[in-house]
Design a protein around this motif. Structure first.
Motif, PDB file in Angstrom:
ATOM      1  N   GLY A   1       0.810  -1.216   0.000  1.00 20.21           N
ATOM      2  CA  GLY A   1       0.000   0.000   0.000  1.00 20.21           C
ATOM      3  C   GLY A   1       0.842   1.265   0.000  1.00 20.21           C
ATOM      4  N   LYS A   2       2.149   1.119  -0.142  1.00 17.91           N
ATOM      5  CA  LYS A   2       3.034   2.284  -0.144  1.00 17.91           C
ATOM      6  C   LYS A   2       3.074   2.889  -1.551  1.00 17.91           C
ATOM      7  CE  LYS A   2       7.179   2.073   1.996  1.00 17.91           C
ATOM      8  NZ  LYS A   2       8.615   1.687   2.083  1.00 17.91           N
ATOM      9  N   GLU A   3       2.906   4.210  -1.625  1.00 16.83           N
ATOM     10  CA  GLU A   3       2.928   4.880  -2.931  1.00 16.83           C
ATOM     11  C   GLU A   3       4.360   4.928  -3.459  1.00 16.83           C
ATOM     12  OE1 GLU A   3       1.832   9.206  -3.367  1.00 16.83           O
ATOM     13  OE2 GLU A   3       0.147   8.293  -4.455  1.00 16.83           O
ATOM     14  N   VAL A   4       4.550   4.469  -4.691  1.00 20.57           N
ATOM     15  CA  VAL A   4       5.890   4.495  -5.291  1.00 20.57           C
ATOM     16  C   VAL A   4       6.010   5.609  -6.319  1.00 20.57           C
ATOM     17  CG1 VAL A   4       6.361   2.061  -4.847  1.00 20.57           C
ATOM     18  CG2 VAL A   4       5.255   2.718  -7.008  1.00 20.57           C
ATOM     19  N   MET A   5       4.882   6.091  -6.803  1.00 17.73           N
ATOM     20  CA  MET A   5       4.887   7.150  -7.813  1.00 17.73           C
ATOM     21  C   MET A   5       3.558   7.885  -7.763  1.00 17.73           C
ATOM     22  SD  MET A   5       5.293   6.667 -11.906  1.00 17.73           S
ATOM     23  CE  MET A   5       3.583   7.102 -12.198  1.00 17.73           C
ATOM     24  N   SER A   6       3.603   9.217  -7.887  1.00 18.13           N
ATOM     25  CA  SER A   6       2.360   9.977  -7.954  1.00 18.13           C
ATOM     26  C   SER A   6       2.505  11.024  -9.043  1.00 18.13           C
ATOM     27  CB  SER A   6       2.057  10.643  -6.619  1.00 18.13           C
ATOM     28  OG  SER A   6       3.023  11.629  -6.350  1.00 18.13           O
ATOM     29  N   GLY A   7       1.380  11.413  -9.615  1.00 20.02           N
ATOM     30  CA  GLY A   7       1.486  12.385 -10.690  1.00 20.02           C
ATOM     31  C   GLY A   7       0.157  12.884 -11.181  1.00 20.02           C
ATOM     32  N   THR A   8       0.224  13.587 -12.309  1.00 16.51           N
ATOM     33  CA  THR A   8      -0.969  14.152 -12.930  1.00 16.51           C
ATOM     34  C   THR A   8      -0.874  13.965 -14.437  1.00 16.51           C
ATOM     35  OG1 THR A   8       0.069  16.317 -13.120  1.00 16.51           O
ATOM     36  CG2 THR A   8      -1.275  15.947 -11.149  1.00 16.51           C
ATOM     37  N   ALA A   9      -2.025  14.029 -15.086  1.00 15.10           N
ATOM     38  CA  ALA A   9      -2.058  13.928 -16.549  1.00 15.10           C
ATOM     39  C   ALA A   9      -3.252  14.715 -17.054  1.00 15.10           C
ATOM     40  CB  ALA A   9      -2.160  12.469 -16.969  1.00 15.10           C
TER      41      ALA A   9
END
Lengths: 140, 162
Positions: free
Chosen positions: A126-134
């Protein structure tokens, strides 16, 4: 299939498992295709004994590529105007990653319709490895 | 200041291999007949493919070259003495702006420029040095196809798992 503004709502999500039990071989495959042969991703001996990590780990760009598939499956191939991410944790061999695209806004600009999305990729813990927007072009 | 100017021929086989590596079986990346029937009208490249321009940089530092020592393992855990200056940099951020998809047959002119540099203290890896790079991909007519901005981070010590 492109998204339609008439049926899309802010908060709509699309989730996919983008890799199950990531193999060292797939990381090597990505090194070969992308041209990034950094031994940190492909050479267990160097990475553990010289660089001081517990194992080789995936290229950030492999995680972004895996996650890009969720976006293109959701908004349609060739529909992205923008895709940007931060790499927040390393991805290790054996990891299983799920990526979620969430509609953050639907807007019109110069007579064209766009969906702004947030993207988050998490591992089996459940650990976030990548976050972003598009941003994607959508239909009426 | 221009760091590097490269020519990036976009090829169907390269796109197919790249799509395989990211586990994307979408026919629009490898099947010309199926792609012709789709909205985009032919094979295109996946969104992160522009990064594969590294293949066309003759001096790319993360590719072993004949006759030159390589910092990965061979007879010994590293083929060179000491820590190589460039090996410890990690990818912190990547941003793409697309004007149109890349297609096989495109021959892109790619210009790489340095952006900002900054530092930050971190609990997990000591002093972090961030370096930004701006990469512009233009087609034969000079039209901008993709702009990429990347941020690399060099940690003082290996990043602990947090």
């Amino acid at each position: 299939m492109a998204l339609k503004a008439s049926t899309l709502k802010v908060g709509d999500t699309h989730v996919e498992r983008v890799v199950d039990n990531l193999s060292r071989t797939q990381i090597v495959q990505y090194a070969g295709a992308s041209g990034d042969y950094n031994p940190l991703h492909t050479d267990e001996v160097y990475t553990t004994q010289v660089a001081g990590y517990r194992s080789v780990f995936a290229h950030g760009m492999l995680t972004m590529g895996l996650t890009g598939k969720v976006l293109t499956n959701y908004v349609g191939a060739g529909r992205l105007n923008r895709f940007g991410v931060r790499f927040t944790n390393q991805v290790w061999p054996g990891d299983t990653l799920d990526a979620t695209a969430t509609v953050a806004a639907i807007r019109e600009e110069d007579g064209k319709l766009f969906a702004d999305l947030t993207v988050s990729t998490v591992n089996q813990d459940g650990k976030e490895v990548m976050s972003g927007t598009a941003t994607a072009r959508i239909d009426p | 200041m221009l760091l590097t100017k490269l020519t990036f021929p976009v090829e169907a086989t390269h796109i197919m291999m790249f799509a395989r590596a990211i586990g994307d079986a979408n026919p629009v990346y490898h099947d010309a007949a199926a792609a012709a029937q789709s909205e985009v009208g032919g094979v295109i490249a996946p969104p992160t493919f522009p990064q594969a321009v590294a293949q066309f940089d003759p001096d790319y530092h993360l590719r072993p070259k004949p006759g030159q020592p390589w910092f990965g393992s061979g007879r010994t855990p590293s083929g060179i003495e000491g820590q190589p200056a460039t090996s410890g940099a990690l990818h912190a951020e990547q941003h793409f702006e697309y004007h149109r998809p890349l297609r096989p047959g495109d021959v892109l002119t790619v210009e790489i420029r340095p952006g900002k540099t900054w530092e930050k203290e971190s609990r997990r890896a000591g002093k972090l040095t961030f370096r930004e790079r701006i990469v512009e991909y233009r087609d034969k007519t000079g039209e901008l196809v993709v702009t990429a901005r990347s941020v690399a981070v060099t940690p003082e010590r290996p990043v602990s798992e947090g």
